[in-house]
Every structure is written in structure tokens, then in C-alpha cells.
Design an enzyme around this catalytic site. Sequence first.
Site, PDB file in Angstrom:
ATOM      1  N   ASP A 187     -10.418   0.740   7.898  1.00  0.00           N
ATOM      2  CA  ASP A 187      -9.144   0.069   8.120  1.00  0.00           C
ATOM      3  C   ASP A 187      -8.005   1.021   7.793  1.00  0.00           C
ATOM      4  O   ASP A 187      -8.174   2.015   7.091  1.00  0.00           O
ATOM      5  CB  ASP A 187      -9.037  -1.262   7.370  1.00  0.00           C
ATOM      6  CG  ASP A 187      -9.129  -1.144   5.868  1.00  0.00           C
ATOM      7  OD1 ASP A 187      -9.304  -0.014   5.364  1.00  0.00           O
ATOM      8  OD2 ASP A 187      -9.044  -2.173   5.180  1.00  0.00           O
ATOM      9  N   LYS A 239     -15.098   8.963   0.925  1.00  0.00           N
ATOM     10  CA  LYS A 239     -13.746   8.391   1.027  1.00  0.00           C
ATOM     11  C   LYS A 239     -13.746   7.122   1.871  1.00  0.00           C
ATOM     12  O   LYS A 239     -12.820   6.873   2.650  1.00  0.00           O
ATOM     13  CB  LYS A 239     -12.769   9.415   1.603  1.00  0.00           C
ATOM     14  CG  LYS A 239     -12.644  10.688   0.790  1.00  0.00           C
ATOM     15  CD  LYS A 239     -11.661  11.656   1.424  1.00  0.00           C
ATOM     16  CE  LYS A 239     -11.568  12.941   0.623  1.00  0.00           C
ATOM     17  NZ  LYS A 239     -10.626  13.902   1.245  1.00  0.00           N
ATOM     18  N   SER A 270      -5.979 -10.737 -16.305  1.00  0.00           N
ATOM     19  CA  SER A 270      -4.525 -10.595 -16.257  1.00  0.00           C
ATOM     20  C   SER A 270      -4.032  -9.826 -17.470  1.00  0.00           C
ATOM     21  O   SER A 270      -4.633  -9.885 -18.545  1.00  0.00           O
ATOM     22  CB  SER A 270      -3.854 -11.971 -16.206  1.00  0.00           C
ATOM     23  OG  SER A 270      -4.215 -12.736 -17.343  1.00  0.00           O
ATOM     24  N   GLY A 314     -11.100 -13.694 -12.775  1.00  0.00           N
ATOM     25  CA  GLY A 314     -10.199 -12.555 -12.735  1.00  0.00           C
ATOM     26  C   GLY A 314      -9.779 -12.105 -14.108  1.00  0.00           C
ATOM     27  O   GLY A 314     -10.357 -12.498 -15.128  1.00  0.00           O
ATOM     28  N   CYS A 358       0.818  -1.220   0.000  1.00  0.00           N
ATOM     29  CA  CYS A 358       0.000   0.000   0.000  1.00  0.00           C
ATOM     30  C   CYS A 358       0.845   1.260   0.000  1.00  0.00           C
ATOM     31  O   CYS A 358       0.313   2.360  -0.170  1.00  0.00           O
ATOM     32  CB  CYS A 358      -0.944  -0.010   1.199  1.00  0.00           C
ATOM     33  SG  CYS A 358      -2.294  -1.197   1.027  1.00  0.00           S
ATOM     34  N   LYS A 384       0.447   3.490  -3.060  1.00  0.00           N
ATOM     35  CA  LYS A 384      -0.795   4.209  -3.333  1.00  0.00           C
ATOM     36  C   LYS A 384      -0.502   5.654  -3.724  1.00  0.00           C
ATOM     37  O   LYS A 384       0.451   6.268  -3.248  1.00  0.00           O
ATOM     38  CB  LYS A 384      -1.700   4.203  -2.090  1.00  0.00           C
ATOM     39  CG  LYS A 384      -2.348   2.857  -1.812  1.00  0.00           C
ATOM     40  CD  LYS A 384      -3.185   2.892  -0.555  1.00  0.00           C
ATOM     41  CE  LYS A 384      -4.442   3.709  -0.702  1.00  0.00           C
ATOM     42  NZ  LYS A 384      -5.357   3.543   0.467  1.00  0.00           N
TER      43      LYS A 384
END
Length: 343
Positions: A225, A47, A139, A137, A15, A18
Site C-alpha cells: 500500500d 521493508k 494508552s 489496547g 503518515c 513518518k
Amino acid sequence: MESIKLTQYSHGAGCGCKISPAILDSILHSDLPKPSFKNLLVGNESKDDAAVFDLGDGTCIISTTDFFMPIVDDPITFGAIASVNAISDVYAMGGVPIMAIAILGWPVNKISGDVAKLVLEGSRQVCKEAGIPLAGGHSIDCPEPVFGLAVTGTVKKQYLKKNNTAIAGSLLYLTKPLGVGITTTAQKKNLVKPEHLGKAIESMLKLNNFGSALGELSYVNALTDVTGFGLLGHLCEVCEGSGVSAVIDFNEIPRFNFLDYYIQQKCIPGGTIRNWDSYGMKINLITEDQKVLLADPQTSGGLLVSVAEQHAKSFEIFALQHGHELKPFGKLVPKESHAVTVH
């Protein structure tokens, strides 16, 4: 298969890569008229951790996505951490995940597809632990390895938790220690002790499924979180969205007990500086070492919980029953000139 160190292929880690809060605000700003969707309970405006859509029958759908570049060298562990991190957004809304799909970017001319297969294996293990399928998913061929999930969850409307509903007088709790960014930066500099890296990885691999239980507690008035914007960034979002301020006690904030050495060795992620540049003006004066810890970008960090003060004891007993020994590190107060004051 030859040994691969995934972190050598990425310019950022977890993270910590980011986009900064200030730049993100600029990207998301639009002067175009915004269409109204009455069933969209949570969108970009607050947010928050995930989008939430009301199905009209007392049930809401939670939708989120999160992905990043390697924060550890081992591919299975990388896939697992990225998955725990992505699923956390559903738990942070008080919800229960039901399904995930994978997001994979891979430098196929640099790293074998067999390594990418191991990343997916790590993700499958976490999805199994969370009780959900990794159902598909997408890719692409990508200059740097990237992995994450798009996750769907559900929550009863009355159990939905947001990050902008905190109430002055509430106490603040954090369910995981800070310091992941500092520790993993020490890893990239070849300074980290194996046992310290192990503690950070153990923390990042722990599901935040406690959030689903918190959804049922009416005295938990806000939940989010702590990830790439650091504790201060996510706490600022809570305070600004809720129209309150926070006063926090630095000495009471959960953190790894081995960070001082790495801070002295300047193991500071670039994301820490970007974070502070984005919101430092909203924070009352703190020391440099406090800034380094409180703006440290967390990957798969803990839940930040706002609890009505009169229910603090009940909450702490409830948390202990769910494997969390918690005590408050701060309190929300009526809005002041700074979003957060650190003592």
C-alpha cells in the site's frame, strides 16, 4: 463539549509524520548477529507492510501496527482514518484481519478525555465495518495526540502477497488517487475548499479490503500500500526488493483533479521534502510539480498492484467487479540505473 481542532495540537499530520526512509534505514541497521526463525516468512529485511509467521499448517499470522498524529480536526474521523490505515497493512499482504488493539497517546492536560473517547468511537466503527473486534489496547499521557492500531490477521500461505516478488513485464495499478498530503496541508493553511477536503477524507476512510481478494489471484505478483513514503518511495521498495525497475506515465497516475491550485499555493507537506531527500537520486529526471505529487505522503492510501501483463484484462474485469475501475499507469522492466523513470 467545546469544539476542538485536533490538528493544531500536532506538528505532523497522518503518515506525513513518518520518519524518512533514509533515517529509518539507519535506525533499523544493526551489526549484531540476527537470530534465525525459519517460520518468519516476512520480517524487517524486505521493508514490507507487516510481519508474517507461518504456523506450519498452511495458515500464516500477519502482525502489524500503525499510528500517527491527527490529519483531520474531527476526533471521530481521526480515529476512523487511523484505523483504516492500520488495517490496510493486513490487506496489503493478501490477508484478512481478525483483531485489533488500540494505541492511544493523549495530552490529558490539554484535551479532554471525552475527545479521546470520540477517537475510539471512530475506530470502533471502522473495526465493525472490517468485521473485527477492537479488543483492547494501551494508552499513555503524551504531549501530542496519537492514535492507531496493532492489527492481527491471517492468510493462507499460498495467498500471501509481498512487495519484493514483482516480475519484469508486469503492469502497475493504483487503487486510490494521490494528493492526500497536499490537500490536508491546504487544510492546515486554511486554504482548502470543503468539497476537496471531503474527497480526501472519503478516500482515506475507504478500506483496502480489495487486498484480501487479490491474495487469491496468482497473476498478482506483488502488492503493497502507498502511505507516508509516497508513491515513489513504495514503488522503489518494490523495485529494489524485486531486482527490477519501473517506467511510469505521469499522466496516467490516479490523482485528485483539484491539486494544481494547492501546489501553486505551496501546500507541500514537510514529508514530501524528506521523502525526496531520501530517494530522489533513485528517480530519473522529473519536473518539480511531478516530484511534489509523486513524493506526497499519503495517509490511508491505495494499494499498489503488480499484475502479469498477459492477465491485465482479466484483472481489470475482476477489479471492476469489486468496485474499482482501474487502468495501468506504468510497467516493470529489467533493472536499470534508476529504480523509477517518469515520463
